[in-house]
Design a protein around this motif. Structure first.
Motif, mmCIF file in Angstrom:
data_model
loop_
_atom_site.group_PDB
_atom_site.id
_atom_site.type_symbol
_atom_site.label_atom_id
_atom_site.label_comp_id
_atom_site.label_asym_id
_atom_site.label_seq_id
_atom_site.Cartn_x
_atom_site.Cartn_y
_atom_site.Cartn_z
ATOM 1 N N GLN A 43 -7.466 -17.524 -1.430
ATOM 2 C CA GLN A 43 -6.095 -17.479 -0.919
ATOM 3 C C GLN A 43 -5.140 -16.884 -1.952
ATOM 4 N N TYR A 44 -5.334 -17.222 -3.223
ATOM 5 C CA TYR A 44 -4.473 -16.680 -4.275
ATOM 6 C C TYR A 44 -4.637 -15.165 -4.371
ATOM 7 N N ASN A 45 -5.876 -14.693 -4.299
ATOM 8 C CA ASN A 45 -6.110 -13.242 -4.335
ATOM 9 C C ASN A 45 -5.492 -12.543 -3.131
ATOM 10 N N ALA A 46 -5.591 -13.151 -1.952
ATOM 11 C CA ALA A 46 -4.979 -12.572 -0.755
ATOM 12 C C ALA A 46 -3.459 -12.538 -0.893
ATOM 13 N N ALA A 47 -2.869 -13.573 -1.488
ATOM 14 C CA ALA A 47 -1.420 -13.602 -1.708
ATOM 15 C C ALA A 47 -1.006 -12.512 -2.699
ATOM 16 N N GLN A 48 -1.811 -12.285 -3.732
ATOM 17 C CA GLN A 48 -1.515 -11.203 -4.680
ATOM 18 C C GLN A 48 -1.552 -9.845 -3.986
ATOM 19 N N GLN A 49 -2.535 -9.632 -3.142
ATOM 20 C CA GLN A 49 -2.631 -8.354 -2.430
ATOM 21 C C GLN A 49 -1.450 -8.181 -1.473
ATOM 22 N N ALA A 50 -1.021 -9.271 -0.843
ATOM 23 C CA ALA A 50 0.148 -9.201 0.045
ATOM 24 C C ALA A 50 1.404 -8.841 -0.748
ATOM 25 N N ALA A 51 1.569 -9.425 -1.932
ATOM 26 C CA ALA A 51 2.736 -9.102 -2.768
ATOM 27 C C ALA A 51 2.695 -7.641 -3.196
ATOM 28 N N ARG A 52 1.510 -7.130 -3.525
ATOM 29 C CA ARG A 52 1.385 -5.712 -3.898
ATOM 30 C C ARG A 52 1.741 -4.805 -2.723
ATOM 31 N N THR A 53 1.284 -5.179 -1.543
ATOM 32 C CA THR A 53 1.608 -4.400 -0.346
ATOM 33 C C THR A 53 3.113 -4.423 -0.100
ATOM 34 N N GLY A 54 3.723 -5.601 -0.232
ATOM 35 C CA GLY A 54 5.161 -5.729 -0.019
ATOM 36 C C GLY A 54 5.989 -4.927 -1.000
ATOM 37 N N VAL A 55 5.591 -4.923 -2.271
ATOM 38 C CA VAL A 55 6.377 -4.183 -3.259
ATOM 39 C C VAL A 55 6.214 -2.674 -3.078
ATOM 40 N N ARG A 56 5.056 -2.226 -2.594
ATOM 41 C CA ARG A 56 4.911 -0.787 -2.305
ATOM 42 C C ARG A 56 5.854 -0.363 -1.181
ATOM 43 N N ILE A 57 5.973 -1.206 -0.164
ATOM 44 C CA ILE A 57 6.893 -0.894 0.937
ATOM 45 C C ILE A 57 8.342 -0.965 0.449
ATOM 46 N N ALA A 58 8.659 -2.010 -0.334
ATOM 47 C CA ALA A 58 10.032 -2.186 -0.823
ATOM 48 C C ALA A 58 10.464 -1.051 -1.752
ATOM 49 N N ALA A 59 9.524 -0.494 -2.513
ATOM 50 C CA ALA A 59 9.866 0.570 -3.460
ATOM 51 C C ALA A 59 10.106 1.909 -2.783
ATOM 52 N N THR A 60 9.681 2.042 -1.533
ATOM 53 C CA THR A 60 9.816 3.338 -0.847
ATOM 54 C C THR A 60 10.571 3.213 0.469
ATOM 55 N N SER A 61 11.235 2.095 0.697
ATOM 56 C CA SER A 61 11.960 1.873 1.956
ATOM 57 C C SER A 61 13.420 1.571 1.681
ATOM 58 N N ASP A 62 14.180 1.472 2.764
ATOM 59 C CA ASP A 62 15.566 1.036 2.628
ATOM 60 C C ASP A 62 15.599 -0.300 1.904
#
Length: 197
Positions: A43-62
């Motif tokens: 679960q911790y690894n899945a949460a880390q991957q979700a945070a990485r996915t979120g920051v990639r979207i946040a860095a290139t979105s409004d």
């Protein structure tokens, strides 16, 4: 009576059964603990991957803080915006719920947490326990701009996933559900153009 007690005390029949039952109990506890620890690590690894996915979207979105997309003072290192999806507010800026929705549910904007293509994934598509109330996004001035567009700020963008309850296999059966939480998971990237598309 004393004779019966002495016979009982000296008798060794059944000792193998007692020893075996103690060893089996110990093995069951060790196996259960290993399964629980492995599931928590997953679960911790899945949460880390979700945070990485979120920051990639946040860095290139409004940006979630609306005023940040028009910000051009690259040299201002004091600029900080911390946006909480729980309170739906940003410190010093206006909260954009559509931008947060894009980070959590992905560019497809379907509002569902389900398997999808890599380019359409959001945080909850990667880790289904992600909920709006668990996500925070921060923008911090870096003093850097983008090549070819020197006036556009390139902030440091962080996405934090917090207060996620651990789902156990065995401990949930005995009343530990929603008591133990994952530690906060954070991912950070340098912001790019901060515009959808």
């Amino acid at each position: 009576m004393k004779h019966l007690f002495d016979l009982f005390r000296k008798s060794e029949s059944g000792s193998v059964t007692v020893e075996t039952s103690l060893i089996i109990m110990l093995l069951i506890m060790l196996t259960g603990g290993t399964i629980e620890a492995s599931f928590a690590f997953h679960q911790y690894n899945a949460a880390q991957q979700a945070a990485r996915t979120g920051v990639r979207i946040a860095a290139t979105s409004d940006p979630v803080s609306r005023d940040f997309s028009d910000y051009t003072n690259v040299a201002d290192l004091s600029l900080e915006r911390h946006c909480s999806s729980d309170t739906q507010q940003c410190s010093g800026g206006q909260y954009d719920s559509n931008a947060m929705r894009r980070i959590i549910f992905g560019p497809d904007g379907d509002g569902a947490c389900a398997a999808t293509t890599r380019s359409r994934r959001g945080m909850c598509d990667v880790f289904s326990d992600t909920q709006r109330a668990h996500v925070d996004v921060s923008y911090i001035g870096s003093g850097l701009g983008r090549t070819g567009a020197q006036g556009d700020a390139a902030p440091i963008v962080s996405v934090t996933l917090r207060d996620i309850p651990l789902n156990f296999v065995f401990l949930d059966l005995v009343g530990f559900k929603d008591i133990v939480h994952l530690p906060p998971v954070e991912a950070t990237l340098m912001g790019e153009d901060l515009k959808n598309g």
